[in-house]
Scaffold this motif. Structure first.
Motif, PDB file in Angstrom:
ATOM      1  N   VAL A  55       0.837  -1.203   0.000  1.00 57.97           N
ATOM      2  CA  VAL A  55       0.000   0.000   0.000  1.00 57.97           C
ATOM      3  C   VAL A  55       0.867   1.246   0.000  1.00 57.97           C
ATOM      4  O   VAL A  55       0.648   2.189  -0.783  1.00 57.97           O
ATOM      5  N   LEU A  56       1.875   1.281   0.865  1.00 59.72           N
ATOM      6  CA  LEU A  56       2.735   2.467   0.968  1.00 59.72           C
ATOM      7  C   LEU A  56       3.501   2.734  -0.322  1.00 59.72           C
ATOM      8  O   LEU A  56       3.673   3.888  -0.734  1.00 59.72           O
ATOM      9  N   ILE A  57       3.962   1.688  -0.957  1.00 64.82           N
ATOM     10  CA  ILE A  57       4.704   1.866  -2.212  1.00 64.82           C
ATOM     11  C   ILE A  57       3.793   2.436  -3.288  1.00 64.82           C
ATOM     12  O   ILE A  57       4.176   3.366  -4.014  1.00 64.82           O
ATOM     13  N   GLU A  58       2.584   1.905  -3.401  1.00 63.13           N
ATOM     14  CA  GLU A  58       1.646   2.427  -4.395  1.00 63.13           C
ATOM     15  C   GLU A  58       1.289   3.882  -4.091  1.00 63.13           C
ATOM     16  O   GLU A  58       1.185   4.712  -4.996  1.00 63.13           O
ATOM     17  N   LEU A  59       1.089   4.203  -2.823  1.00 62.88           N
ATOM     18  CA  LEU A  59       0.757   5.581  -2.454  1.00 62.88           C
ATOM     19  C   LEU A  59       1.904   6.523  -2.806  1.00 62.88           C
ATOM     20  O   LEU A  59       1.676   7.639  -3.285  1.00 62.88           O
ATOM     21  N   ALA A  60       3.127   6.086  -2.570  1.00 65.31           N
ATOM     22  CA  ALA A  60       4.285   6.922  -2.913  1.00 65.31           C
ATOM     23  C   ALA A  60       4.358   7.154  -4.419  1.00 65.31           C
ATOM     24  O   ALA A  60       4.652   8.266  -4.877  1.00 65.31           O
ATOM     25  N   LEU A  61       4.076   6.112  -5.203  1.00 59.42           N
ATOM     26  CA  LEU A  61       4.083   6.258  -6.654  1.00 59.42           C
ATOM     27  C   LEU A  61       3.003   7.231  -7.127  1.00 59.42           C
ATOM     28  O   LEU A  61       3.161   7.897  -8.156  1.00 59.42           O
ATOM     29  N   LEU A  62       1.914   7.304  -6.353  1.00 60.37           N
ATOM     30  CA  LEU A  62       0.824   8.230  -6.685  1.00 60.37           C
ATOM     31  C   LEU A  62       1.095   9.646  -6.187  1.00 60.37           C
ATOM     32  O   LEU A  62       0.292  10.547  -6.432  1.00 60.37           O
ATOM     33  N   GLY A  63       2.203   9.823  -5.481  1.00 59.02           N
ATOM     34  CA  GLY A  63       2.586  11.160  -5.052  1.00 59.02           C
ATOM     35  C   GLY A  63       2.092  11.581  -3.684  1.00 59.02           C
ATOM     36  O   GLY A  63       2.206  12.760  -3.327  1.00 59.02           O
ATOM     37  N   MET A  64       1.559  10.648  -2.891  1.00 56.47           N
ATOM     38  CA  MET A  64       1.085  11.028  -1.559  1.00 56.47           C
ATOM     39  C   MET A  64       2.261  11.385  -0.664  1.00 56.47           C
ATOM     40  O   MET A  64       3.270  10.681  -0.617  1.00 56.47           O
ATOM     41  N   GLN A  65       2.121  12.485   0.058  1.00 60.31           N
ATOM     42  CA  GLN A  65       3.153  12.967   0.955  1.00 60.31           C
ATOM     43  C   GLN A  65       2.844  12.543   2.395  1.00 60.31           C
ATOM     44  O   GLN A  65       1.753  12.110   2.718  1.00 60.31           O
ATOM     45  N   ARG A  66       3.834  12.655   3.255  1.00 62.01           N
ATOM     46  CA  ARG A  66       3.707  12.474   4.701  1.00 62.01           C
ATOM     47  C   ARG A  66       3.194  11.076   5.069  1.00 62.01           C
ATOM     48  O   ARG A  66       2.329  10.902   5.920  1.00 62.01           O
ATOM     49  N   ILE A  67       3.757  10.103   4.379  1.00 61.86           N
ATOM     50  CA  ILE A  67       3.611   8.699   4.739  1.00 61.86           C
ATOM     51  C   ILE A  67       5.012   8.118   4.822  1.00 61.86           C
ATOM     52  O   ILE A  67       5.951   8.640   4.213  1.00 61.86           O
ATOM     53  N   ALA A  68       5.184   7.054   5.581  1.00 64.17           N
ATOM     54  CA  ALA A  68       6.516   6.484   5.769  1.00 64.17           C
ATOM     55  C   ALA A  68       7.051   5.914   4.454  1.00 64.17           C
ATOM     56  O   ALA A  68       6.347   5.162   3.773  1.00 64.17           O
ATOM     57  N   PRO A  69       8.286   6.266   4.084  1.00 62.45           N
ATOM     58  CA  PRO A  69       8.883   5.638   2.902  1.00 62.45           C
ATOM     59  C   PRO A  69       9.224   4.183   3.195  1.00 62.45           C
ATOM     60  O   PRO A  69       9.449   3.800   4.344  1.00 62.45           O
ATOM     61  N   VAL A  70       9.233   3.376   2.149  1.00 59.25           N
ATOM     62  CA  VAL A  70       9.574   1.960   2.266  1.00 59.25           C
ATOM     63  C   VAL A  70      10.846   1.712   1.475  1.00 59.25           C
ATOM     64  O   VAL A  70      10.970   2.146   0.322  1.00 59.25           O
ATOM     65  N   TYR A  71      11.795   1.027   2.106  1.00 59.88           N
ATOM     66  CA  TYR A  71      13.063   0.708   1.457  1.00 59.88           C
ATOM     67  C   TYR A  71      13.243  -0.809   1.433  1.00 59.88           C
ATOM     68  O   TYR A  71      12.904  -1.502   2.393  1.00 59.88           O
ATOM     69  N   LYS A  72      13.787  -1.300   0.336  1.00 61.90           N
ATOM     70  CA  LYS A  72      14.117  -2.708   0.231  1.00 61.90           C
ATOM     71  C   LYS A  72      15.621  -2.857   0.439  1.00 61.90           C
ATOM     72  O   LYS A  72      16.417  -2.294  -0.314  1.00 61.90           O
ATOM     73  N   LEU A  73      16.006  -3.587   1.471  1.00 63.03           N
ATOM     74  CA  LEU A  73      17.416  -3.772   1.793  1.00 63.03           C
ATOM     75  C   LEU A  73      17.934  -4.994   1.043  1.00 63.03           C
ATOM     76  O   LEU A  73      17.767  -6.132   1.477  1.00 63.03           O
ATOM     77  N   VAL A  74      18.538  -4.761  -0.103  1.00 61.37           N
ATOM     78  CA  VAL A  74      19.050  -5.835  -0.949  1.00 61.37           C
ATOM     79  C   VAL A  74      20.211  -6.520  -0.232  1.00 61.37           C
ATOM     80  O   VAL A  74      21.064  -5.873   0.376  1.00 61.37           O
ATOM     81  N   GLY A  75      20.229  -7.843  -0.307  1.00 60.47           N
ATOM     82  CA  GLY A  75      21.302  -8.600   0.327  1.00 60.47           C
ATOM     83  C   GLY A  75      20.895  -9.182   1.665  1.00 60.47           C
ATOM     84  O   GLY A  75      21.581 -10.045   2.201  1.00 60.47           O
ATOM     85  N   THR A  76      19.776  -8.719   2.222  1.00 62.61           N
ATOM     86  CA  THR A  76      19.281  -9.286   3.464  1.00 62.61           C
ATOM     87  C   THR A  76      18.381 -10.473   3.150  1.00 62.61           C
ATOM     88  O   THR A  76      18.041 -10.726   1.992  1.00 62.61           O
ATOM     89  N   ASP A  77      18.013 -11.213   4.162  1.00 63.75           N
ATOM     90  CA  ASP A  77      17.113 -12.357   3.960  1.00 63.75           C
ATOM     91  C   ASP A  77      15.814 -11.874   3.334  1.00 63.75           C
ATOM     92  O   ASP A  77      15.149 -10.981   3.852  1.00 63.75           O
ATOM     93  N   ASP A  78      15.453 -12.469   2.205  1.00 62.46           N
ATOM     94  CA  ASP A  78      14.216 -12.137   1.496  1.00 62.46           C
ATOM     95  C   ASP A  78      14.151 -10.659   1.115  1.00 62.46           C
ATOM     96  O   ASP A  78      13.076 -10.110   0.907  1.00 62.46           O
ATOM     97  N   GLU A  79      15.314  -9.997   1.009  1.00 62.67           N
ATOM     98  CA  GLU A  79      15.354  -8.573   0.664  1.00 62.67           C
ATOM     99  C   GLU A  79      14.365  -7.800   1.548  1.00 62.67           C
ATOM    100  O   GLU A  79      13.347  -7.293   1.097  1.00 62.67           O
TER     101      GLU A  79
END
Length: 369
Positions: A55-79
């Motif tokens: 949900v957060l990723i889609e909202l960010a793509l739609l330009g919604m502000q003031r929501i927590a960003p989501v980061y994918k940590l590559v190299g960790t278990d299951d990214e």
């Protein structure tokens, strides 16, 4: 890569969160939150999405502000996917339930509803978990789906363990039946266009930022596609505005929604009480079940201390829902205490201590999923 901060783990209704300080090449991200699903947690609300991150990723793509960003940590278990940590404090810490918000805060909340109303359901087609043939398409079908979920996935699941408690408290499945009072009111709903709903918008899920004092919205676990009036009813039920401010919010909400999503405020005065009735009934089942887990986990020596807290929560929820529950007379505090005390004696052995401790923490907010 990162180290746990010397601070308590954050507890959510569905996940435990650890706040960590990003290091190395990620240092610019500041603090992050890593979530771990709590096993065995009862769900009291349906879900449209597999996880909050989608949900957060889609909202960010739609330009919604003031929501927590989501980061994918590559190299960790299951990214591993982590959230940016919003530096600030919950709105509830500054404005406890029952107190008024500032004019700016009220404006921001209405603005958030407007942002959600502008999002077409099709924008979430790729992450929506429900098969199209099973999704509600009218407001009546939407509320009927909520009622059915509470009947089948909440009441029926817990009935074998809690039947004696339900009976003693005089609450049962009639109010949730396909021909019951909630369903009859659902059949009278006016159709409104659907949009994205937060599903759990209350003071603990609104963070006042340290940087500028403005609101950020967190905890999108219960996001839905559905009737926007349900999101408003949930918000009012959980926020507990003073009456004058609730009236002001309703007027502002209706004006905003009429512009952003025409038709979404239709029949507001008639249909809002119907959704509120469902929320109050849902809260009764939620609080009765959660408090049963808390009482079940309480050592005998501490039962006398716990029961008054349980009574306050359950009796308060039942008083608010007396009319849709069909209770001419709500069981008094002594009757509620006696019901839990009697059930405690016959309750099965408790679950492992760690799980019970989590249930106890999850039961501290009335009515919430």
């Amino acid at each position: 890569m990162s180290q746990p901060l010397p601070r308590p783990t954050l507890r959510g209704n569905h996940r435990d969160w650890e706040v960590v300080e990003a290091e190395g090449e990620l240092a610019a991200l500041g603090r992050l939150k890593t979530g771990r699903t709590r096993p065995g947690v009862t769900r009291f609300d349906p879900r449209c999405f597999v996880n909050e991150e989608d949900v957060l990723i889609e909202l960010a793509l739609l330009g919604m502000q003031r929501i927590a960003p989501v980061y994918k940590l590559v190299g960790t278990d299951d990214e591993l996917r982590v959230h940016g940590y919003i530096e600030g404090q919950p709105l509830s810490a500054l404005r406890p339930p029952g107190t008024a918000l500032s004019g700016s805060e009220l404006t921001q909340i209405v603005g958030l509803f407007g942002e959600l109303a502008a999002i077409q359901p099709s924008a979430f087609a790729l992450v929506h978990r429900c098969p199209p043939v099973l999704r509600p398409h009218t407001s009546t079908q939407f509320l009927q789906t909520l009622i059915r979920f509470t009947r089948r996935r909440v009441y029926a699941v817990h009935r074998p363990l809690l039947q004696d408690l339900f009976t003693a408290l005089r609450i049962g499945p009639t109010v949730l039946s396909p021909t019951g009072p909630l369903a009859r009111e659902a059949a009278r709903l006016t159709d409104r266009p659907f949009c994205l709903l937060h599903g759990d918008l209350h003071r603990d899920n609104l963070i006042v930022a340290e940087s500028d004092g403005r609101l950020w919205t967190i905890d999108w676990e219960l996001a839905l596609i559905g009737d926007p009036l349900y999101d408003l009813a949930t918000h009012l039920h959980l926020m507990r505005y003073p009456p004058k401010q609730e009236h002001a919010l309703l007027l502002s909400w209706a004006r905003t929604m009429d512009v952003v999503l025409p038709g979404s405020a239709d029949a507001l005065a008639r249909d809002l009480p119907r959704y509120l009735a469902y929320k109050r009934v849902q809260s009764v089942f939620t609080d009765v079940i959660r408090q049963a887990h808390v009482v079940q986990a309480t050592p005998p020596a501490q039962l006398a201390e716990q029961l008054p807290r349980t009574v306050e929560m359950v009796h308060g929820a039942m008083r608010k829902a007396a009319r849709p529950l069909g209770l001419g007379r709500v069981p008094g505090p002594r009757a509620v205490e006696a019901a839990y005390a009697a059930w405690y004696v016959s309750a099965p052995p408790v679950a492992p201590a760690a799980a019970l401790d989590r249930d106890r923490r999850a039961a501290t907010r009335p009515g919430g999923p």
